[in-house]
Design an enzyme around this catalytic site. Structure first.
Site, PDB file in Angstrom:
ATOM      1  N   CYS A   1       0.852  -1.188   0.003  1.00 44.14           N
ATOM      2  CA  CYS A   1      -0.067   0.101   0.028  1.00 44.14           C
ATOM      3  C   CYS A   1       0.834   1.541   0.056  1.00 44.14           C
ATOM      4  O   CYS A   1       1.755   1.283   0.769  1.00 44.14           O
ATOM      5  CB  CYS A   1      -0.784  -0.092   1.204  1.00 44.14           C
ATOM      6  SG  CYS A   1      -2.020   1.395   1.445  1.00 44.14           S
TER       7      CYS A   1
ATOM      8  N   CYS B   1      -7.033   1.669  -0.501  1.00 50.13           N
ATOM      9  CA  CYS B   1      -7.082   0.971   0.780  1.00 50.13           C
ATOM     10  C   CYS B   1      -6.865  -0.483   0.401  1.00 50.13           C
ATOM     11  O   CYS B   1      -8.012  -1.075  -0.178  1.00 50.13           O
ATOM     12  CB  CYS B   1      -8.164   1.195   1.658  1.00 50.13           C
ATOM     13  SG  CYS B   1      -7.923   0.298   3.280  1.00 50.13           S
TER      14      CYS B   1
ATOM     15  N   CYS C   1      -0.486   6.118   7.251  1.00 46.13           N
ATOM     16  CA  CYS C   1      -1.768   5.963   7.628  1.00 46.13           C
ATOM     17  C   CYS C   1      -1.529   4.703   9.094  1.00 46.13           C
ATOM     18  O   CYS C   1      -0.708   3.579   9.019  1.00 46.13           O
ATOM     19  CB  CYS C   1      -2.514   4.884   6.702  1.00 46.13           C
ATOM     20  SG  CYS C   1      -3.969   4.161   7.105  1.00 46.13           S
TER      21      CYS C   1
ATOM     22  N   GLN D   1     -19.160  -8.901  11.584  1.00 46.05           N
ATOM     23  CA  GLN D   1     -17.706  -9.435  11.511  1.00 46.05           C
ATOM     24  C   GLN D   1     -17.062  -8.574  10.398  1.00 46.05           C
ATOM     25  O   GLN D   1     -17.809  -8.099   9.297  1.00 46.05           O
ATOM     26  CB  GLN D   1     -17.657 -10.814  11.160  1.00 46.05           C
ATOM     27  CG  GLN D   1     -18.001 -11.403  12.194  1.00 46.05           C
ATOM     28  CD  GLN D   1     -17.171 -11.589  13.691  1.00 46.05           C
ATOM     29  OE1 GLN D   1     -16.116 -11.184  13.535  1.00 46.05           O
ATOM     30  NE2 GLN D   1     -17.852 -11.770  14.624  1.00 46.05           N
TER      31      GLN D   1
ATOM     32  N   ASP E   1     -19.940 -14.873  22.179  1.00 45.75           N
ATOM     33  CA  ASP E   1     -19.238 -13.808  21.183  1.00 45.75           C
ATOM     34  C   ASP E   1     -18.895 -12.464  21.801  1.00 45.75           C
ATOM     35  O   ASP E   1     -19.888 -11.567  21.359  1.00 45.75           O
ATOM     36  CB  ASP E   1     -19.610 -13.695  19.787  1.00 45.75           C
ATOM     37  CG  ASP E   1     -18.795 -12.997  19.086  1.00 45.75           C
ATOM     38  OD1 ASP E   1     -17.573 -12.557  19.444  1.00 45.75           O
ATOM     39  OD2 ASP E   1     -19.341 -13.004  17.749  1.00 45.75           O
TER      40      ASP E   1
ATOM     41  N   CYS F   1     -12.421 -11.337  19.897  1.00 45.64           N
ATOM     42  CA  CYS F   1     -11.360 -10.627  18.997  1.00 45.64           C
ATOM     43  C   CYS F   1     -10.355  -9.897  20.095  1.00 45.64           C
ATOM     44  O   CYS F   1      -9.529  -9.230  19.556  1.00 45.64           O
ATOM     45  CB  CYS F   1     -12.300  -9.331  18.468  1.00 45.64           C
ATOM     46  SG  CYS F   1     -12.926  -8.292  19.820  1.00 45.64           S
TER      47      CYS F   1
ATOM     48  N   CYS G   1      -2.644  -0.166   9.304  1.00 46.14           N
ATOM     49  CA  CYS G   1      -1.700  -1.355   9.287  1.00 46.14           C
ATOM     50  C   CYS G   1      -0.383  -1.056   9.829  1.00 46.14           C
ATOM     51  O   CYS G   1       0.271  -0.075   9.526  1.00 46.14           O
ATOM     52  CB  CYS G   1      -1.567  -1.610   7.705  1.00 46.14           C
ATOM     53  SG  CYS G   1      -3.203  -2.174   6.911  1.00 46.14           S
TER      54      CYS G   1
END
Length: 413
Positions: A60, A144, A66, A250, A345, A371, A69
């Site tokens: 990218c 992106c 940014c 999700q 969850d 998560c 990531c």
């Protein structure tokens, strides 16, 4: 600021290389010699003196500016091994050993949810992008590589859409974008309300821009500002569910499919199931093809959407859905007397209160989706001490090139 040559020894939990000290240097890899600037634990990379053979060119053009990531400079195989190892090490800190399966990763261009931040630009225009690393400023983006291409293609139109939202100087809007079957569904937060909110003129321009952009729906903190003819929806196990504004889904459909399939396999043979923190029914509909399901979630609009979808869902063995704050009012052990399998969850904070009740119950099987490996491991320890065994864990990388990792764990008595 002083500079120093450092040897990177390992990769930290947030995706920074770690030198002795510890000293954390972003955008570095284990085995590298680097020149870093600064003092204290966190330094800034100046130069890579000796690169790791695992270093690759980031795909990218916005990487490094940014803040989304953090490890695009790492080859795929060691990167995925690091994420799986994070799960192993997090469980080990709670003295938990189990079968951690090979990690399954979502591909690039597969994410259907992003949060875009808007700031005031020049000549009444808006700047739209992701936050830069550890700062308030934005990294404007024109592409992106984690987002679905339909989201990326809409970026110029969304930049025009954001301009009326900046009418008040204290507004700092965030556009929560979800790709639904009918198009983009956007819920906006962060618009100044104390002064009376957007003017009638700003609202009119906002609706016009939403129509021009071809949005399925635009809401302001859940209040509809524009909607096309068909309300935005997604299909969960083949069932069409109309999404409430700002609904949780999700992040990547491919990861959702992996997790729902794994949960369904783990729940096979159940006679009665509880689906806790169920949202709009990510796992509910598939589970209801196995056995009758009691579903609960603290978000009343999500439960309403789930209930509304049941009318168009033939072949289910029954679903009873309830809006219930499971942190303050968990499903009690006494209420689980007829339930043999529980799926939970929870949000990132985990399910401490609910796990304690599952531990007290006579439930034979529990399936946890998380998560946050740290809170999952904490809750898993509670279940294990009550006689459960964590049979296996499936790590899932749906937050590509970030430090986050999803997982599904299967417990049995």
């Amino acid at each position: 600021m002083p500079t120093a040559e450092l040897q990177i020894l390992s990769m930290g939990g947030e995706g920074d290389g770690v030198a002795q000290g510890p000293v954390y240097v972003p955008f570095t890899l284990p085995g590298e010699r680097v020149l870093a600037k600064g003092a204290g634990e966190h330094r800034r990379l100046v130069e890579v003196i000796q690169a790791s053979p695992e270093r690759v060119a980031p795909p990218c053009p916005h990487f490094g500016v940014c803040g989304g990531c953090v490890v695009q400079h790492w080859a795929s195989e060691p990167y995925l091994a690091w994420k799986r190892d994070r799960v192993v090490q997090t469980l080990a800190r709670q003295h938990i050993e189990t079968d951690v399966l090979p990690i399954i990763g979502a591909p690039p261009f597969s994410r259907r949810r992003v949060a875009l931040h808007a700031r005031r630009g020049e000549r009444g225009r808006a700047r739209l992008g992701f936050k830069v690393r550890s700062a308030w400023d934005l990294a404007p983006i024109d592409t992106c590589i984690i987002a679905d291409p339909k989201i990326t293609a809409a970026l110029p139109a969304l930049e025009r859409l954001a301009a009326p939202l900046l009418e008040h100087p204290k507004s700092a809007p965030t556009l929560h974008v979800t790709l639904a079957d009918e198009g983009l569904d956007i819920d906006v937060t962060g618009v100044e309300r104390k002064s009376g909110g957007l003017s009638a003129d700003a609202r009119m321009r906002l609706a016009e821009h939403a129509a021009e952009a071809g949005l399925a729906r635009l809401t302001l903190d859940g209040e509809i500002a524009y909607m096309d003819q068909d309300a935005p929806s997604v299909r969960l196990d083949g069932v069409r569910v109309v999404l409430p504004p700002g609904a949780f889904l999700q992040a990547a459909p491919v990861a959702e499919q992996v997790m729902t399939r794994f949960v369904g396999q783990a729940a096979a043979g159940a006679e009665r199931i509880a689906d806790l923190f169920c949202g709009v029914g990510t796992f509910t509909f598939g589970l209801a093809r196995i056995a009758p399901v009691y579903a609960a979630d603290g978000a009343a609009p999500a439960i309403a959407a789930l209930n509304a979808a049941l009318a168009g869902a033939p072949g289910l063995k029954g679903v009873t859905a309830e809006a219930r704050d499971l942190a303050r009012r968990p499903l009690l052990a006494e209420e689980m007397k007829k339930i043999d399998t529980v799926v939970f969850d929870p949000p990132r904070a985990g399910a401490a209160e609910q796990s304690a009740e599952i531990a007290r119950s006579g439930v034979a099987r529990a399936i946890g989706v998380s998560c946050n490996p740290a809170t999952f491991a904490r809750d898993a320890r509670v279940l294990i001490e009550a006689g459960f065994r964590l049979e296996q864990v499936l790590p899932v990388d749906q937050f590509l090139w970030s430090a986050h990792v999803e997982l599904v764990g299967v417990f049995s008595r």
